[in-house]
Design a protein around this motif. Structure first.
Motif, PDB file in Angstrom:
ATOM      1  N   ASN A  28       6.835   0.417 -93.466  1.00 40.60           N
ATOM      2  CA  ASN A  28       5.461   0.901 -93.390  1.00 40.60           C
ATOM      3  C   ASN A  28       4.771   0.978 -94.746  1.00 40.60           C
ATOM      4  O   ASN A  28       3.575   1.196 -94.814  1.00 40.60           O
ATOM      5  CB  ASN A  28       5.414   2.258 -92.683  1.00 40.60           C
ATOM      6  CG  ASN A  28       6.104   3.355 -93.469  1.00 40.60           C
ATOM      7  OD1 ASN A  28       6.404   3.206 -94.649  1.00 40.60           O
ATOM      8  ND2 ASN A  28       6.365   4.470 -92.804  1.00 40.60           N
ATOM      9  N   LYS A  29       5.513   0.824 -95.830  1.00 36.86           N
ATOM     10  CA  LYS A  29       4.920   1.141 -97.130  1.00 36.86           C
ATOM     11  C   LYS A  29       3.780   0.202 -97.523  1.00 36.86           C
ATOM     12  O   LYS A  29       2.766   0.639 -98.034  1.00 36.86           O
ATOM     13  CB  LYS A  29       5.998   1.169 -98.217  1.00 36.86           C
ATOM     14  CG  LYS A  29       7.001   2.298 -98.051  1.00 36.86           C
ATOM     15  CD  LYS A  29       6.340   3.677 -98.146  1.00 36.86           C
ATOM     16  CE  LYS A  29       7.329   4.808 -97.990  1.00 36.86           C
ATOM     17  NZ  LYS A  29       7.637   5.160 -96.591  1.00 36.86           N
TER      18      LYS A  29
ATOM     19  N   VAL B 138       9.079  10.160 -89.059  1.00 33.30           N
ATOM     20  CA  VAL B 138       7.944  10.805 -89.706  1.00 33.30           C
ATOM     21  C   VAL B 138       8.379  11.530 -90.980  1.00 33.30           C
ATOM     22  O   VAL B 138       9.371  12.265 -90.990  1.00 33.30           O
ATOM     23  CB  VAL B 138       7.300  11.831 -88.737  1.00 33.30           C
ATOM     24  CG1 VAL B 138       6.286  12.698 -89.468  1.00 33.30           C
ATOM     25  CG2 VAL B 138       6.631  11.116 -87.581  1.00 33.30           C
ATOM     26  N   GLY B 139       7.618  11.255 -92.053  1.00 35.59           N
ATOM     27  CA  GLY B 139       7.761  12.035 -93.281  1.00 35.59           C
ATOM     28  C   GLY B 139       6.474  12.815 -93.461  1.00 35.59           C
ATOM     29  O   GLY B 139       6.339  13.963 -93.044  1.00 35.59           O
ATOM     30  N   SER B 140       5.472  12.144 -94.040  1.00 39.08           N
ATOM     31  CA  SER B 140       4.171  12.791 -94.226  1.00 39.08           C
ATOM     32  C   SER B 140       3.318  12.740 -92.956  1.00 39.08           C
ATOM     33  O   SER B 140       2.345  13.469 -92.836  1.00 39.08           O
ATOM     34  CB  SER B 140       3.414  12.101 -95.360  1.00 39.08           C
ATOM     35  OG  SER B 140       3.058  10.778 -94.972  1.00 39.08           O
ATOM     36  N   GLY B 141       3.664  11.834 -92.037  1.00 37.86           N
ATOM     37  CA  GLY B 141       2.872  11.685 -90.809  1.00 37.86           C
ATOM     38  C   GLY B 141       1.763  10.652 -90.911  1.00 37.86           C
ATOM     39  O   GLY B 141       1.035  10.408 -89.945  1.00 37.86           O
ATOM     40  N   THR B 142       1.644  10.029 -92.078  1.00 37.67           N
ATOM     41  CA  THR B 142       0.555   9.061 -92.279  1.00 37.67           C
ATOM     42  C   THR B 142       0.688   7.861 -91.347  1.00 37.67           C
ATOM     43  O   THR B 142      -0.280   7.432 -90.714  1.00 37.67           O
ATOM     44  CB  THR B 142       0.557   8.573 -93.745  1.00 37.67           C
ATOM     45  OG1 THR B 142       0.641   9.715 -94.591  1.00 37.67           O
ATOM     46  CG2 THR B 142      -0.697   7.786 -94.068  1.00 37.67           C
ATOM     47  N   MET B 143       1.914   7.311 -91.258  1.00 35.13           N
ATOM     48  CA  MET B 143       2.105   6.165 -90.367  1.00 35.13           C
ATOM     49  C   MET B 143       1.828   6.566 -88.927  1.00 35.13           C
ATOM     50  O   MET B 143       1.174   5.816 -88.189  1.00 35.13           O
ATOM     51  CB  MET B 143       3.539   5.627 -90.485  1.00 35.13           C
ATOM     52  CG  MET B 143       3.855   4.597 -89.398  1.00 35.13           C
ATOM     53  SD  MET B 143       5.460   3.805 -89.531  1.00 35.13           S
ATOM     54  CE  MET B 143       6.584   5.181 -89.549  1.00 35.13           C
TER      55      MET B 143
ATOM     56  N   ASP C  34      18.166   2.982 -92.054  1.00 30.51           N
ATOM     57  CA  ASP C  34      18.217   3.661 -93.352  1.00 30.51           C
ATOM     58  C   ASP C  34      18.615   5.117 -93.146  1.00 30.51           C
ATOM     59  O   ASP C  34      18.424   5.678 -92.063  1.00 30.51           O
ATOM     60  CB  ASP C  34      16.868   3.559 -94.084  1.00 30.51           C
ATOM     61  CG  ASP C  34      15.915   4.643 -93.630  1.00 30.51           C
ATOM     62  OD1 ASP C  34      15.437   4.561 -92.484  1.00 30.51           O
ATOM     63  OD2 ASP C  34      15.661   5.598 -94.395  1.00 30.51           O
TER      64      ASP C  34
ATOM     65  N   GLY D 178      12.916   0.941 -95.384  1.00 30.29           N
ATOM     66  CA  GLY D 178      13.620   1.932 -96.186  1.00 30.29           C
ATOM     67  C   GLY D 178      15.059   1.596 -96.509  1.00 30.29           C
ATOM     68  O   GLY D 178      15.788   2.437 -97.050  1.00 30.29           O
TER      69      GLY D 178
HETATM   70  C1  LIG Z   1       8.041   6.499 -95.909  1.00 26.96           C
HETATM   71  C2  LIG Z   1       8.830   6.214 -94.711  1.00 26.96           C
HETATM   72  C3  LIG Z   1       8.582   6.843 -93.478  1.00 26.96           C
HETATM   73  C4  LIG Z   1       7.595   7.959 -93.317  1.00 26.96           C
HETATM   74  O1  LIG Z   1       6.290   7.564 -93.260  1.00 26.96           O
HETATM   75  P1  LIG Z   1       5.150   8.689 -93.247  1.00 26.96           P
HETATM   76  O2  LIG Z   1       3.928   7.885 -93.141  1.00 26.96           O
HETATM   77  O3  LIG Z   1       5.234   9.404 -94.575  1.00 26.96           O
HETATM   78  O4  LIG Z   1       5.390   9.621 -92.138  1.00 26.96           O
HETATM   79  C5  LIG Z   1       9.334   6.468 -92.402  1.00 26.96           C
HETATM   80  N1  LIG Z   1      10.302   5.539 -92.508  1.00 26.96           N
HETATM   81  C6  LIG Z   1      10.583   4.942 -93.674  1.00 26.96           C
HETATM   82  C7  LIG Z   1      11.700   3.975 -93.735  1.00 26.96           C
HETATM   83  C8  LIG Z   1       9.872   5.255 -94.813  1.00 26.96           C
HETATM   84  O5  LIG Z   1      10.188   4.676 -95.982  1.00 26.96           O
END
Ligand SMILES: *Cc1c(COP(=O)(O)O)cnc(C)c1O
Length: 306
Positions: free
Chosen positions: A38-39, A177-182, A260, A293
């Motif tokens: 997603n980056k 989900v990390g920040s939730g942006t995706m 990952d 990731g």
């Molecule tokens: C950064 C990342 C996420 C999280 O994405 P967010 O938009 O921050 O929620 C999920 N999976 C992988 C592999 C990532 O590198």
């Protein structure tokens, strides 16, 4: 970016057949070895703007951050100077991720955990996007991209995932989900009848729903329903439980699906567990977004077999 490199993989397993559920995986990890998943999607519009404004990109992350190395690589390719504000004192030996970031030309600026928190909060979206202008985050010739790419442009970029790949035949779209942006981007590009499910990698991040709602626009009822599952963090962000590593190796052996350690392993585990617990109605058609990731698995040494 050659978007066709991402393929859809169908998983075949007893726990799917027995519950009348189908599961596909959108392999965004195959897009690129460094900027996988997603980056790129989240970064693309920030970087375009930074390039147009002729700015230095400044962003935030930890020693194994996918976001840091992806930003470094993209800036290298696009000819944008960049700085990474890195959480914690400079270690004697740099992580593989930070070494790569430095090779791509990123300046690394190590700051204490306290200063890191202050700095990243200063350069972060605090309001719903409707009330926000990203330029407010920036000063002089510096263009700040919030930690994890969280923000309006990050979510808009992630919504391209749902525009480039046809996800319309699925009943549920599931992602880590990390920040939730995706996840916000996936919600914005989905059909109102689809359900979007985010599996959080962080331990009890109770602000997530609010933070995702802050990114949604138009914020109206026509957007699909989304929910966050908090049960599969395995101890918290970047905690390396042996149960999780052996699960990752097993999934690779059974389905040839590399995961990952931080996000997608927890997502896949969560999906299997939720299916076994009858979370999804019979005949549901699931798609998991493999958000990449894999570079971060270098932190695991030989515990990972792929
Ligand atoms: C950064 C990342 C996420 C999280 O994405 P967010 O938009 O921050 O929620 C999920 N999976 C992988 C592999 C990532 O590198």
């Amino acid at each position: 970016m050659n978007y066709q490199l991402a393929t859809v993989q169908t998983i075949t397993a007893d726990w799917l057949v027995n519950n009348n559920i189908s599961l596909d995986v959108l392999r965004l990890d195959k897009l690129h070895p460094v900027v996988s998943g997603n980056k790129w999607f989240k970064l693309q519009y920030y970087l375009k703007e930074a390039k147009n404004l002729n700015c230095r990109v400044i962003t935030f992350g930890g020693a194994w951050s996918n976001h840091i190395v992806a930003t470094a690589y993209c800036c290298h390719v696009l000819g944008i100077p960049c700085t990474g504000i890195i959480r914690g004192e400079k270690p004697k030996i740099l992580s593989a991720t930070l070494k790569d970031a430095e090779t791509y030309g990123m300046k690394l600026n190590f700051v204490s955990r306290e200063s890191y928190t202050l700095l990243k909060n200063e350069h972060r979206l605090h309001l719903p996007v409707q009330e926000y202008n990203h330029q407010n985050l920036n000063n002089d010739n510096n263009y700040y991209i919030p930690e994890g790419g969280y923000g309006h442009l990050g979510a808009a970029g992630a919504s391209d995932i749902g525009k480039l790949y046809d996800l319309s035949s699925y009943t549920h779209i599931i992602a880590g989900v990390g920040s939730g942006t995706m996840l916000a981007g996936l919600v914005m590009s989905a059909k109102p009848t689809q359900r979007i499910i985010g599996i959080s990698s962080l331990k009890s991040n109770n602000n997530l729903v609010k933070e995702i709602n802050n990114l949604l626009y138009p914020a109206n009822n026509s957007l699909p329903h989304f929910e966050i599952i908090h049960d599969y963090h395995f101890g918290g962000f970047a905690k390396h439980s042996p149960a999780l590593t052996s699960y990752m190796n097993e999934v690779f052996n059974l389905y040839h699906l590399p995961l990952d350690i931080v996000y997608t392993s927890k997502t896949f585990f969560g999906i299997q567990n939720m299916i076994e617990n009858k979370f999804f109605p019979k005949n549901s058609r699931l798609i998991m977004i493999h958000s990449g990731g894999l570079q971060g698995n270098a932190s695991m040494g030989d515990k990972i077999i792929f």
